[in-house]
Design a protein around this motif. Structure first.
Motif, PDB file in Angstrom:
ATOM      1  N   ASP A 153       0.813  -1.036   0.084  1.00 21.63           N
ATOM      2  CA  ASP A 153      -0.127  -0.091  -0.112  1.00 21.63           C
ATOM      3  C   ASP A 153       0.955   1.206   0.052  1.00 21.63           C
ATOM      4  O   ASP A 153       1.987   1.243   0.347  1.00 21.63           O
ATOM      5  N   ARG A 179      -1.634  -4.803  -4.071  1.00 21.38           N
ATOM      6  CA  ARG A 179      -2.113  -5.871  -4.741  1.00 21.38           C
ATOM      7  C   ARG A 179      -1.070  -7.061  -4.804  1.00 21.38           C
ATOM      8  O   ARG A 179       0.029  -6.865  -4.835  1.00 21.38           O
ATOM      9  N   VAL A 183      -6.717  -7.588  -5.822  1.00 21.81           N
ATOM     10  CA  VAL A 183      -6.807  -7.141  -4.379  1.00 21.81           C
ATOM     11  C   VAL A 183      -6.637  -8.385  -3.583  1.00 21.81           C
ATOM     12  O   VAL A 183      -7.130  -9.435  -3.848  1.00 21.81           O
ATOM     13  N   GLY A 215     -12.790  -5.518  -3.328  1.00 25.03           N
ATOM     14  CA  GLY A 215     -12.251  -4.251  -3.980  1.00 25.03           C
ATOM     15  C   GLY A 215     -12.569  -4.309  -5.394  1.00 25.03           C
ATOM     16  O   GLY A 215     -12.396  -5.252  -6.132  1.00 25.03           O
TER      17      GLY A 215
END
Ligand code: UTP
Ligand code: MN
Length: 585
Positions: free
Chosen positions: A157, A195, A214, A218
């Motif tokens: 992230d 991801r 994901v 999502g």
């Protein structure tokens, strides 16, 4: 000047079949591909493209060359322009002219391939660090071994993680590679965040793009790389590189829909699956796959969407099939995909399904009879009407005949009537067979040229002194030997293309082409036997020539005497000329 080693890299990276295919419709003919020649007017194909030799040749008009030459001739591009065009498609940057670059070192990361490789490495490292990502993959039943085989990674992230990976986050190559996105206000951010990353590699193992899933719910579930100069979704297949061993062993390839299907099947021991990348199966896909195997099995979900996808795959396979190849369709039970099925029931159960795949011909007839009722005249007429454009695409003569016979039966008419209705013409036999029979006898240097083109390793085994100086092909051969010596990485696939490049516009190019052309039709010749036989003959002839030469001399130096003895010892019974008997012998 574009450096020779760059041209070599380029010719090794591109596939001439793909280059030509962008402009012409190619048909497989033995080991090669044929089309009607774009450089002269003809009705039967004499234009051949060799994937194993990376060059093309027209038996009708003599046009020939490598991928660079094709673009120049076909598109009228200049030399540099053609190289730039090919380089763009292969993700390479043409090194600047000395005049332009002022000796500046090339920008780091100018090569898209390098950028993608570095990103893949980063994602792989990050996977090791993320317990959450590891837990996700484990939950889906994957071992570390399979994750490593598919180079699965994790994009953490965060908006600009790649800033720490690339020295210049603003480099154009990052956008071109599809790794970052510039928003409207010019702010740049990573495309893939939080991801699971599936690198997509080309058949040579180079990373050309990514699919990212994901971890939780999502949207979108999968995010793919955009199309880039290296990555065209309609041409690429996920898992083909990893499947190369298993497909040979199994003798078939399985086409599935998803990344996870491919990986889960491999995990369960079904290593010969590949996936399209969120697109329908294209003719290019089928063509690419049928180059690797004789049997294709398309595997789809059992729902309406799956049947529609299967029909598309059928339509796009018809033109690609030959009588030596077959395609089948496997429909999974509702609600299952290959991943869930193989995990629940195992490899044996899954392969049992494959064994019962519906042959393409059956699927075709079943679908047609479902779409048009064969019990009425109108229905049969409509059925034949629907069948016509499909049958027209079939290039495989026997398969075409079987299907026409079956359709005639269903339609309640005779085969001749159906052929009349469909406008079917009789198939002519290939002209190439005749060409092969007319192949001339080769000189020794032509034989060696051809052998070295099949096996560049042989170059090192050729003693140049034995070559026939009166053979017109000898300069081309020694030129090729020089080239191979200077470029240890040349392989059998690119050697002809590189040699043509090296000798562009010289008489050697014509010789190299002549030798390479013979590789087009003669697939059966035994390279080793031909090479060894030729070398043996040359040695004998050299020995004779040299001994005659020495015999002509009024006297021999000690060194020449040694040489003569050496030559003599190769065949017993000859005498030393013009020299004192050597007492020590
Ligand atoms: P599926 O939705 O069937 O996913 O998409 P899947 O392979 O079963 O994935 P899992 O098991 O939920 O992980 C099939 C393929 O369609 C493309 C991807 O290539 C995917 O593998 N796809 C799907 C996308 O490109 N984007 C999406 O949002 C969804
Ligand atoms: Mn799935």
């Amino acid at each position: 000047m574009i450096p020779d080693d760059f041209k070599q890299t380029l010719l090794a990276r591109v596939d001439i079949v793909e280059v030509v295919e962008r402009h012409l419709r190619l048909k497989k003919a033995g080991a090669n591909f044929v089309a009607c020649c774009p450089f002269h007017n003809e009705k039967t194909p004499s234009f051949s493209v060799s994937p194993s030799k990376q060059f093309y040749h027209c038996f009708g008009c003599g046009a020939h060359g490598n991928a660079i030459g094709f673009l120049m001739e076909f598109s009228g591009m200049g030399y540099v322009e053609a190289i730039k065009e090919l380089a763009g498609g292969a993700g390479l940057t043409v090194p600047n002219d000395r005049s332009e670059s002022h000796g500046r070192p090339q920008e780091p990361g100018a090569d898209l391939g390098d950028v993608l490789l570095r990103a893949a490495q980063y994602y792989k490292d990050e996977l090791k660090r993320s317990e959450r990502a590891i837990a996700y993959l484990k939950r889906r039943g994957l071992t570390g071994e399979i994750a490593a085989r598919f180079q699965i990674g994790y994009a953490p992230d965060g908006w600009q993680n790649l800033e720490s990976v690339f020295p210049d986050y603003r480099a154009k190559a990052l956008t071109e590679a599809g790794l970052v996105i510039d928003n409207d206000s010019g702010k740049r951010y990573d495309r893939f965040r939080d991801r699971i990353m599936f690198p997509i590699v080309n058949p040579r193992g180079a990373v050309i793009g990514f699919g990212g899933r994901v971890l939780d719910a999502g949207e979108p579930k999968y995010l793919n790389s955009p199309e880039t100069p290296l990555f065209e979704k309609g041409r690429e297949l996920y898992g083909l590189f990893q499947a190369r061993g298993a497909l040979r062993e199994a003798g078939r390839l399985l086409v599935v829909e998803g990344y996870m299907d491919v990986v889960a099947l491999a995990q369960s021991g079904v290593g010969y699956a590949v996936a399209t990348l969120g697109t329908a199966t294209t003719p290019t896909h089928v063509q690419k796959l049928l180059r690797q195997t004789d049997e294709l099995v398309f595997c789809f979900d059992g729902d309406d969407a799956g049947r529609r996808a299967a029909w598309r795959a059928l339509e796009n396979s018809l033109a690609q099939l030959t009588d030596a190849k077959r395609a089948g369709f496997l429909f999974l039970p509702q609600g299952e995909d290959p991943d869930t099925y193989v995990r629940a029931h195992g490899k044996a159960a899954f392969e049992a399904l494959i064994a019962e795949a519906v042959p393409l011909s059956t699927f075709l007839i079943n679908e047609l009879t479902a779409r048009a009722d064969p019990r009425t005249e109108e229905g049969r007429a409509r059925l034949l009407h629907l069948a016509k454009p499909l049958i027209e695409q079939i290039g495989a003569p026997a398969l075409g005949l079987m299907l026409r016979r079956r359709l005639a039966e269903i339609g309640g008419i005779g085969l001749a009537e159906l052929d009349e209705l469909f406008g079917v013409k009789r198939v002519k036999t290939s002209r190439l067979v005749g060409m092969a029979q007319r192949a001339a006898v080769l000189t020794s240097s032509e034989v060696l040229l051809r052998a070295v083109m099949f096996k560049p390793d042989y170059a090192a085994a050729i003693d140049r002194s034995i070559l026939d100086p009166s053979d017109l092909a000898t300069p081309a051969l020694t030129g090729l030997l020089d080239l191979i010596e200077a470029s240890p990485n040349l392989d059998a696939r690119t050697v002809a293309a590189v040699a043509l490049e090296q000798f562009r516009d010289t008489v050697n190019a014509a010789r190299v082409n002549a030798a390479a052309t013979r590789t087009l039709w003669d697939e059966s010749f035994d390279v080793t036997a031909e090479f060894e036989g030729c070398i043996g003959q040359l040695r004998q002839r050299y020995r004779q020539r040299r001994m005659d030469e020495l015999r002509q001399k009024p006297s021999l130096s000690a060194e020449e005497q040694g040489e003569y003895r050496q030559l003599l010892s190769q065949r017993p019974g000859a005498k030393m000329p013009n020299s004192e008997p050597v007492s020590s012998v």
